[in-house]
Design a protein around this motif. Structure first.
Motif, PDB file in Angstrom:
ATOM      1  N   GLU A   5      -3.830   8.311  -8.301  1.00 32.68           N
ATOM      2  CA  GLU A   5      -4.332   7.147  -7.295  1.00 32.68           C
ATOM      3  C   GLU A   5      -3.037   6.352  -7.104  1.00 32.68           C
ATOM      4  O   GLU A   5      -2.969   6.202  -6.057  1.00 32.68           O
ATOM      5  N   ASP A   6      -2.445   5.766  -8.258  1.00 32.48           N
ATOM      6  CA  ASP A   6      -1.437   4.973  -8.022  1.00 32.48           C
ATOM      7  C   ASP A   6      -0.045   5.695  -7.130  1.00 32.48           C
ATOM      8  O   ASP A   6       0.560   5.129  -6.244  1.00 32.48           O
ATOM      9  N   ARG A   7      -0.065   7.002  -7.266  1.00 30.77           N
ATOM     10  CA  ARG A   7       1.027   7.869  -6.475  1.00 30.77           C
ATOM     11  C   ARG A   7       0.632   7.964  -5.119  1.00 30.77           C
ATOM     12  O   ARG A   7       1.409   7.785  -4.030  1.00 30.77           O
ATOM     13  N   CYS A   8      -0.663   8.112  -4.827  1.00 39.85           N
ATOM     14  CA  CYS A   8      -1.195   8.306  -3.593  1.00 39.85           C
ATOM     15  C   CYS A   8      -1.047   6.894  -2.701  1.00 39.85           C
ATOM     16  O   CYS A   8      -0.739   6.833  -1.651  1.00 39.85           O
ATOM     17  N   TYR A   9      -1.232   5.609  -3.530  1.00 35.74           N
ATOM     18  CA  TYR A   9      -1.223   4.264  -2.989  1.00 35.74           C
ATOM     19  C   TYR A   9       0.150   4.026  -2.543  1.00 35.74           C
ATOM     20  O   TYR A   9       0.410   3.398  -1.258  1.00 35.74           O
ATOM     21  N   GLU A  10       1.169   4.455  -3.525  1.00 35.47           N
ATOM     22  CA  GLU A  10       2.503   4.058  -3.129  1.00 35.47           C
ATOM     23  C   GLU A  10       3.126   4.971  -1.822  1.00 35.47           C
ATOM     24  O   GLU A  10       3.610   4.402  -1.079  1.00 35.47           O
ATOM     25  N   THR A  11       2.503   6.134  -1.697  1.00 32.12           N
ATOM     26  CA  THR A  11       2.673   7.015  -0.482  1.00 32.12           C
ATOM     27  C   THR A  11       2.327   6.549   0.960  1.00 32.12           C
ATOM     28  O   THR A  11       2.958   6.405   1.683  1.00 32.12           O
ATOM     29  N   LEU A  12       1.030   5.839   0.696  1.00 30.48           N
ATOM     30  CA  LEU A  12       0.544   5.309   1.856  1.00 30.48           C
ATOM     31  C   LEU A  12       1.243   3.856   2.110  1.00 30.48           C
ATOM     32  O   LEU A  12       1.699   3.527   3.292  1.00 30.48           O
ATOM     33  N   LYS A  13       1.605   3.108   1.161  1.00 30.35           N
ATOM     34  CA  LYS A  13       2.520   1.984   1.372  1.00 30.35           C
ATOM     35  C   LYS A  13       4.081   2.273   2.072  1.00 30.35           C
ATOM     36  O   LYS A  13       4.250   1.444   3.036  1.00 30.35           O
ATOM     37  N   LYS A  14       4.684   3.190   1.833  1.00 38.74           N
ATOM     38  CA  LYS A  14       5.774   4.114   2.284  1.00 38.74           C
ATOM     39  C   LYS A  14       5.723   4.330   3.669  1.00 38.74           C
ATOM     40  O   LYS A  14       6.765   4.735   4.308  1.00 38.74           O
ATOM     41  N   GLY A  15       4.238   4.675   4.217  1.00 40.53           N
ATOM     42  CA  GLY A  15       4.177   5.162   5.527  1.00 40.53           C
ATOM     43  C   GLY A  15       4.406   6.452   5.705  1.00 40.53           C
ATOM     44  O   GLY A  15       4.510   7.116   6.902  1.00 40.53           O
TER      45      GLY A  15
END
Length: 999
Positions: A5-15
């Motif tokens: 979940e944290d990895r997907c969240y970081e991916t979304l934040k980076k666009g």
């Protein structure tokens, strides 16, 4: 799941994932391409939260984690700039909804199929309203309350959900309905003819639910109403228009008063308001000179010498007498100026006409662009289609505060609110005496009064400006708070035998439409039956009494008052109403019981005395405060005067001290300047000497640093070489020892394998010989038995020769059988030893595989993972769709998904085909749905990779369905034998030994 979940969240934040498509549309990057649809922000947030918190076994942990990350990203990093709560100003009615459809208002949802259970006393128990509310709030529907409906047996398994009364509440209600409809738990699914239904079903309450005879319909009819979206929008627009008009008028009046007060108090304002033009003699100019005077007045207006605009929407005429100056709206002032300028009356002097002509010209040319709304009232005629008089006009406004009804034969004088109530009462009357033309005319008059003739000062003025008590007996005892009584309400029998009637909300809306403005209407019930009677509650102030008296007078005018109800007529139709007084309060009926519980009896004079007492107390309290403030102000003024005097003395002393200080400073600066010059010259000499000495020291320091750097560098090199030698020597010794041990173990393993193989071959040869001997003995035994049978048939029983031959044959037969038994025992012993040898060989094969795993080489013989899925084809397929980083993540997700499919024992994508003869063979089923979808979406390379892995699992580990290691011949593409593996090890060992001997 948390890390993913944290990895997907970081991916979304980076666009790296696309979420926002346009200003109002979004997509879910974690749903399959076939299911991609466009969402609004709230819908996507509900979708992500619903999937992330789903308890369904179909949702894999990876899908839940990714959707939770999406919900977190939307809440924290992607909140839209415009809040969704402002739907009434930014959006129309929620899309996808029929405007003419009747919906229960306030917006209400219905939830059915709530799980219930029987208690010990036989009552039905179910989930509470608070739990259902919390569950709906977690899903993002934001209800206000949730009411479970109860019947005689307890919980009915049904609940109603209340939403906010604004457009945001409607949006939440429709989202609530669409969410359950998407899960096939909507109203149509509940009505479908299926045997068993599981889970909650929900929808938004509409006309069919309101009119139903179930417990839902009864509850909705008692507490709700049916309305359409356009009707609600019209009501809201009317309320806003009234509020804006009221606030505008109040603000304009206040601004005018403040402006006049400020002008009077300003000491520099020496120009008074224009003098009364009517006092000037009109004989000073002629009709021919009016044009020049118009131009002169127009220039004065343009230069700002006359005040025309008082506030944002209020204006005044600067040429009318001071006592007659009212506040005008823009169009009213234009009409006033034109009417006076074009008047044919002899009272209007040429100067007055010229001034008003100039004002009309100024309003049309110079002040029109500043006005927001320039559409005169005459552009929209609300009285079109009604009966007019001979001149084609109706006179409604008699003066600034009095009005008349143009459709009544008796021309009475009304105030604005009284005329509005009169027009609404006649237009909405249900009396048969009112003709349709009369009702239509009065409805048009009410519409004209509300839209086109709103007075400058709203009807909500304080009680001191209007006298609602006119014509009322001050000593008469009236029920307080002011209460009205409505009787003869139509009732009917329901299916369960109860008497039901119209709800209080309908009666309240009807009375509001007629202009009586009640707060609440409460039907009275006796023993769960509607009594046909209702009480009407008005506000507690004087305007509430005024509305109550108007309410009573309207029904008395229609002959439906208290006296008409008490008359001895046979049958009475329609509603009868009056104001509750002392006799109603003291009566023993249901009306008296209710009034005694909720109200009291008071007279007008007593209430006025109480109000006067409260006002006197307030005035005395404010007077005391004002006196205290004035006293404090005087004290502060005295203190300020004393402080100012002392401040003047201190300022004079300060000036004297400052002058003396400046003189002393000048003297000190001159002496200090001379001293600094002498010190500076001495300092320059010493500085030159020190500078030469410093340069010599710097040269020496540089030489010393160079020497020290050379020595330090050589020392570091020596130390590093020593350390490297020590490390290399220790590493070489350890490597030699490890190599020696590995060589010894390898040689011993190779010799053991060779010896075991030779023993196994010898045993196999011995077993084959023994098997041949056993078969020969069996054949001899069968021959002997056959010969014995022949001898028995040929010879007689008394023949001695035959008996002797038989006995000899039997002996030989027994000996052969004993030999056969010995051979079978020996064969069994050899089989057991062969199994042991085979197990030892399998263990040796495992050790060989484990040893070859640690040796990385590009030879033909090696270890292969059978049933392990290769990630490369997935990665290549994803690179054709996404960028490199996103393709890698999606490839890992898809590869892990197919690894789960391969481990599933219930999935067996094989079919049996018949070969030549009666043999069957299992092959891949090309019609399997999962494999077909994989081939269509990802291509042939991924499909071939997956099918090859499926074949390997089916061949090498069909029961466990997990990847295993196998000794493999890469050169020929087959499984390698143990002998090939041992030979490969020996060759590898010999090559390593030869290299070591060379070094």
């Amino acid at each position: 799941m948390g890390k993913y979940e944290d990895r997907c969240y970081e991916t979304l934040k980076k666009g790296r994932c696309i979420v926002k498509v346009s200003d109002k549309t979004y997509i879910c990057p974690y749903c399959p391409p076939k299911k991609k649809q466009y969402y609004r922000y709230e819908d996507l947030l509900q979708h992500a939260s619903g999937v992330g918190d789903s308890s369904s076994a179909k949702r894999r942990p990876i899908v839940k984690a990714s959707h939770r990350a999406l919900a977190k990203y939307l809440k924290k990093n992607h909140v839209p700039v415009v809040s969704s709560s402002k739907l009434s100003a930014q959006e129309d009615t929620p899309s996808g909804h029929d405007d003419d459809e009747k919906i229960v208002w306030p917006w209400t949802g219905i939830v059915v199929n709530i799980l219930i259970q029987k208690s010990e006393n036989g009552q039905s128990l179910g989930k509470s309203g608070s739990k259902l509310k919390d569950e709906l709030i977690r899903k993002g529907f934001n209800p206000i309350t949730v009411h479970p409906l109860r019947n005689y047996h307890g919980h009915s398994g049904t609940a109603v959900v209340e939403f906010q009364k604004d457009w945001q509440g409607l949006h939440h209600a429709l989202s609530f309905e669409n969410a359950y409809k998407a899960d096939h738990h909507g109203k149509k699914d509940w009505s479908a003819d299926t045997e068993v239904k599981y889970g909650l079903y929900a929808w938004v309450a509409r006309a069919d639910d309101y009119k139903s005879s179930s417990i839902i319909g009864e509850h909705l009819r008692q507490t709700r109403d049916l309305k359409t979206i356009p009707k609600l929008m019209e009501e809201e627009a009317r309320k806003q228009d009234r509020l804006v008009s009221y606030l505008t008028n109040i603000t304009g009046t206040k601004n005018k008063i403040d402006l006049y007060t400020a002008v009077q108090k300003c000491p520099c304002f020496n120009v008074s308001l224009p003098m009364d033009i009517s006092s000037i003699d009109g004989s000073n100019i002629t009709e021919s000179e009016m044009g020049m005077y118009v131009d002169r007045s127009y220039e004065k207006l343009k230069n700002g010498k006359y005040i025309v605009k008082v506030s944002g929407e209020t204006y005044s005429c600067p040429f009318c007498p001071q006592k007659k100056k009212p506040n005008y709206r823009y169009m009213d002032l234009v009409q006033h100026a034109s009417a006076v300028a074009n008047s044919s009356s002899a009272r209007r002097t040429p100067i007055v006409k010229a001034n008003h002509l100039a004002l009309s010209k100024y309003l049309e040319k110079d002040l029109a662009p500043l006005v927001s709304s320039l559409k005169p009232v005459t552009q929209e005629d609300p009285l079109s289609g009604c009966d007019h008089d001979e001149n084609g006009k109706h006179i409604v406004k008699a003066s600034d505060e009095t009005y008349t009804c143009p459709y009544c034969p008796e021309k009475k004088i009304y105030r604005y609110l009284d005329l509005v109530q009169h027009a609404s009462g006649v237009g909405n009357s249900s009396s048969a005496r009112r003709t349709p033309i009369m009702k239509a005319n009065h409805l048009a008059l009410a519409k004209y009064l509300e839209k086109g003739l709103v007075p400058l000062v709203s009807s909500l003025k304080p009680a001191a400006q209007e006298d609602p008590l006119s014509g009322c007996d001050h000593d008469e005892k009236i029920v307080w708070p002011w209460t009205g009584i409505v009787v003869n309400i139509p009732t009917r029998k329901s299916e369960d035998g109860r008497t039901v009637g119209e709800s209080g909300s309908k009666l309240r809306d009807e009375l509001i439409r007629r202009g009586f403005n009640p707060i609440r209407v409460r039907p009275l019930w006796n023993n769960c039956d509607h009594s046909g009677i209702a009480v009407v509650e008005f506000r507690k102030d004087w305007s509430g009494l005024h509305n109550a008296l108007s309410f009573e007078n309207a029904y008395e005018a229609d002959h439906r008052g208290k006296k008409d109800w008490g008359a001895n007529n046979d049958v009475k139709y329609g509603l009868y109403a009056w104001i509750a007084r002392a006799d109603d309060h003291k009566s023993s009926s249901i009306i008296g019981e209710h009034l005694r519980k909720t109200s009291d009896i008071k007279t007008i004079s007593k209430l006025m005395e109480e109000e006067a007492r409260k006002q006197d107390r307030l005035v005395s309290y404010l007077t005391n405060i004002l006196e205290t403030k004035n006293k404090h102000l005087k004290e502060m003024e005295a203190m300020c005067s004393v402080t100012s005097e002392s401040l003047k003395v201190l300022m004079e002393e300060k000036d004297n001290l400052l002058q003396a200080y400046n003189k002393e400073i000048n003297k000190t600066q001159q002496s200090a300047r001379l001293h600094y010059q002498k010190v500076f010259s001495d300092h320059e000499k010493v500085k030159s000497q020190l500078e030469s000495h410093r340069k010599d020291l710097e040269l020496r320091e540089v030489e010393l640093e160079k020497r020290e750097a050379l020595i330090e560098g050589e020392r570091k090199k020596l130390a590093e070489e020593l350390e490297e030698n020590v490390v290399q020597n220790s590493a070489l010794r350890l490597a030699a020892l490890e190599q020696k041990r590995a060589d010894e173990n390898l040689m011993q393993l190779a010799e053991d394998q060779k010896r075991q193989k030779e023993d196994l071959n010898n045993r196999i040869i011995q077993l084959e010989k023994q098997l041949d001997q056993k078969q020969a003995l069996e054949l001899e035994i069968e021959q002997l038995r056959g010969s014995m049978n022949v001898i028995r048939e040929l010879g007689d029983e008394d023949d001695d020769i035959v008996l002797t031959i038989i006995e000899a044959s039997f002996k030989e037969l027994r000996e052969k059988e004993r030999e056969l038994e010995d051979l079978e025992a020996l064969n069994q012993t050899l089989i057991v030893s062969e199994r042991k040898s085979n197990n030892e060989l399998q263990e040796a094969r495992k050790e060989l595989i484990n040893g070859l795993k640690e040796i990385s080489s590009c030879a033909n013989i090696g270890v292969k993972r059978m049933g392990e899925l290769d990630n490369k084809p997935f990665l290549e397929a994803m690179k054709r769709r996404y960028n490199e980083e996103l393709a890698e993540e999606r490839a890992v997700e898809l590869c892990s998904l197919w690894e789960e499919y391969l481990k599933d024992p219930n999935w067996h994508p094989f079919k049996r085909i018949k070969l030549e003869g009666e043999e069957y063979q299992e092959v891949i089923d090309n019609e399997d749905e999962k494999l077909k979808d994989l081939k269509d979406e990802m291509g042939n390379e991924v499909y071939k990779s997956v099918t090859s892995v499926i074949n390997e699992i089916n061949e090498y580990n069909p029961s466990g369905r997990y990847a295993t290691s196998e000794l493999w011949n890469y050169g020929e593409g087959r499984r390698a034998s143990l002998q090939e593996g041992v030979e490969f090890l020996l060759n590898l060992w010999n090559a390593t030994k030869g290299k070591r001997g060379m070094t």
